[in-house]
Design an enzyme around this catalytic site. Structure first.
Site, PDB file in Angstrom:
ATOM      1  N   ASP A  35      -8.518  15.820  11.151  1.00 32.38           N
ATOM      2  CA  ASP A  35      -7.100  15.438  11.256  1.00 32.38           C
ATOM      3  C   ASP A  35      -6.926  14.076  10.573  1.00 32.38           C
ATOM      4  O   ASP A  35      -7.526  13.098  11.009  1.00 32.38           O
ATOM      5  CB  ASP A  35      -6.716  15.358  12.745  1.00 32.38           C
ATOM      6  CG  ASP A  35      -5.291  14.864  12.966  1.00 32.38           C
ATOM      7  OD1 ASP A  35      -4.529  14.751  11.983  1.00 32.38           O
ATOM      8  OD2 ASP A  35      -4.943  14.581  14.126  1.00 32.38           O
TER       9      ASP A  35
ATOM     10  N   GLY B  29      -3.157   8.892  10.735  1.00 31.02           N
ATOM     11  CA  GLY B  29      -3.579   7.516  11.026  1.00 31.02           C
ATOM     12  C   GLY B  29      -4.602   6.954  10.055  1.00 31.02           C
ATOM     13  O   GLY B  29      -4.945   5.770  10.138  1.00 31.02           O
ATOM     14  N   ALA B  30      -5.092   7.762   9.098  1.00 31.54           N
ATOM     15  CA  ALA B  30      -6.124   7.259   8.170  1.00 31.54           C
ATOM     16  C   ALA B  30      -5.599   6.071   7.369  1.00 31.54           C
ATOM     17  O   ALA B  30      -6.287   5.060   7.204  1.00 31.54           O
ATOM     18  CB  ALA B  30      -6.587   8.375   7.236  1.00 31.54           C
ATOM     19  N   GLY B  31      -4.360   6.188   6.882  1.00 31.56           N
ATOM     20  CA  GLY B  31      -3.772   5.108   6.091  1.00 31.56           C
ATOM     21  C   GLY B  31      -3.580   3.837   6.927  1.00 31.56           C
ATOM     22  O   GLY B  31      -3.799   2.725   6.442  1.00 31.56           O
ATOM     23  N   ASP B  32      -3.194   4.004   8.182  1.00 26.31           N
ATOM     24  CA  ASP B  32      -2.974   2.842   9.056  1.00 26.31           C
ATOM     25  C   ASP B  32      -4.305   2.162   9.380  1.00 26.31           C
ATOM     26  O   ASP B  32      -4.394   0.932   9.453  1.00 26.31           O
ATOM     27  CB  ASP B  32      -2.274   3.268  10.350  1.00 26.31           C
ATOM     28  CG  ASP B  32      -0.965   3.985  10.062  1.00 26.31           C
ATOM     29  OD1 ASP B  32      -0.295   3.607   9.081  1.00 26.31           O
ATOM     30  OD2 ASP B  32      -0.626   4.932  10.794  1.00 26.31           O
TER      31      ASP B  32
ATOM     32  N   LYS C 229       0.849  -1.187   0.000  1.00 32.29           N
ATOM     33  CA  LYS C 229       0.000   0.000   0.000  1.00 32.29           C
ATOM     34  C   LYS C 229       0.888   1.241   0.000  1.00 32.29           C
ATOM     35  O   LYS C 229       1.788   1.364   0.824  1.00 32.29           O
ATOM     36  CB  LYS C 229      -0.888  -0.007   1.250  1.00 32.29           C
ATOM     37  CG  LYS C 229      -1.747   1.215   1.406  1.00 32.29           C
ATOM     38  CD  LYS C 229      -1.430   1.925   2.691  1.00 32.29           C
ATOM     39  CE  LYS C 229      -1.821   3.357   2.658  1.00 32.29           C
ATOM     40  NZ  LYS C 229      -0.924   4.259   3.318  1.00 32.29           N
TER      41      LYS C 229
END
Ligand code: ADP
Length: 320
Positions: A255, A258-261, A195
């Site tokens: 904010d 952390g969206a990708g995680d 990813k």
């Protein structure tokens, strides 16, 4: 959510984040301590969705390291694979929030404990029990943690785990962009699932084009899935047989940390017990919609770990 073990390998650190944007940490009226580090965020994302997660990495034997180990435990992440370094301190990141919403980082890496994990300190029994082995951070770039990283990858793969890689590039790239790119590309072939964000796609290809051709230039014959995350535009997916895009959800973003995680954690949870999803486009699209929903929810609240959703919150966005 699957029941197989997802082992996440790499760094965990504390971000010092100013309470206001547009000024450096030193000029801000206050700051908050936000635990993070992409591999640790992924482990907590998995656990919050009801999956089985373990974290492998090194922390300093100091107040920050104990705080981070406590956060993993509170969140149901197996911490058997954590080692504490007796000399070096836990990694820290000092953040500046730019007025445009982007973040700049200055790292305490002198070296920090995470960089000092040695191959002989790995819990091999834990690593061999992984169904999915997820990785990607500075641990790939510098020694001795690079050797530990390569050994852990090999042990996991030989025991039958699927390898999942997210390069997680946070600027400034250390020790230099050239070294970072070279070290990343040297093991690029070895993952099953990769990813990247649009920004990482640009950096790794060296071109500012974000299209199917540039994504496919990163494809390798043994990949099962390549994902490009596009923030509020959702994600693109590429497999041997099909490719496409899944749109994001519209939410009130405050904010994006952390969206990708969160997105990766969700995907791993949904495929850990059944990899045939990777060959079935309609099912893969449903899983990516779920992962997009997780990513979107993570942007509604400040911080990464406090914003990671549980399954009920995701279903409510999907069905609402
Ligand atoms: P990374 O954190 O790796 O840069 P992104 O910011 O692209 O990844 O976020 C990962 C996923 O989270 C996206 O593919 C998308 O589904 C979701 N997401 C991120 N930002 C937003 C946003 N502003 N609105 C809605 N969804 C978002």
């Amino acid at each position: 959510t699957g029941s197989g073990l997802i082992v996440s390998f790499g760094e965990m650190l504390i971000d010092f984040v100013p309470t206001v944007s547009g000024v450096s940490l030193a000029e801000a009226p206050g700051f908050v301590k936000a635990p993070g580090g992409a591999p640790a965020n992924v482990a907590i994302a998995v656990s919050r969705l009801g999956g089985k997660a373990a974290f492998v990495g090194k922390l300093g034997d100091d107040e920050f390291g104990r705080m981070l180990a406590g956060i993993l435990k509170e969140n149901g992440v197996d911490g058997r694979g954590i080692t504490f370094d007796q000399g070096a301190r836990t990694a820290l990141a000092f953040v500046t929030l730019r007025s445009d919403g982007d973040r700049e980082f200055m790292f305490y890496r002198n070296p920090s404990a995470d960089m000092l994990l040695k191959p002989e300190e790995l819990d091999l029994e834990l690593i061999r029990s992984a169904k999915v082995f997820h990785y990607g951070s500075i641990s790939l770039i510098v020694e001795p943690c690079r050797s530990a990283h390569l050994k852990a990858m090999k042990e996991a793969r030989d025991a039958g785990a699927l390898l999942s890689y997210d390069p997680n590039l946070r600027l400034p790239l250390w020790p230099s962009p050239e070294v970072a790119r070279e070290q990343i590309m040297s093991i690029w072939d070895e993952a099953d699932l990769v990813k990247v964000s649009d920004v990482e796609l640009e950096f790794l290809t060296g071109s500012d084009k974000i299209d199917d051709a540039s994504a496919m230039s990163l494809w390798r014959p043994n990949f099962k899935l390549l994902l490009v995350t596009l923030g509020e535009k959702g994600c693109k997916y590429y497999t041997k047989n099909f490719h496409g895009q899944v749109e994001a959800f519209h939410v009130n973003t405050v904010d994006t940390t952390g969206a990708g995680d969160s997105f990766v954690g969700a995907l791993l949870c949904k495929m850990v017990d059944d990899q045939s999803i990777l060959e079935d486009e309609p099912r893969l699209r449903r899983v990516l919609k779920f992962a997009n929903a997780c990513g979107a929810i993570t942007t509604i609240k400040k911080g990464a770990i406090p914003a990671l959703p549980n399954e009920a919150e995701v279903l409510s966005l999907l069905n609402g």
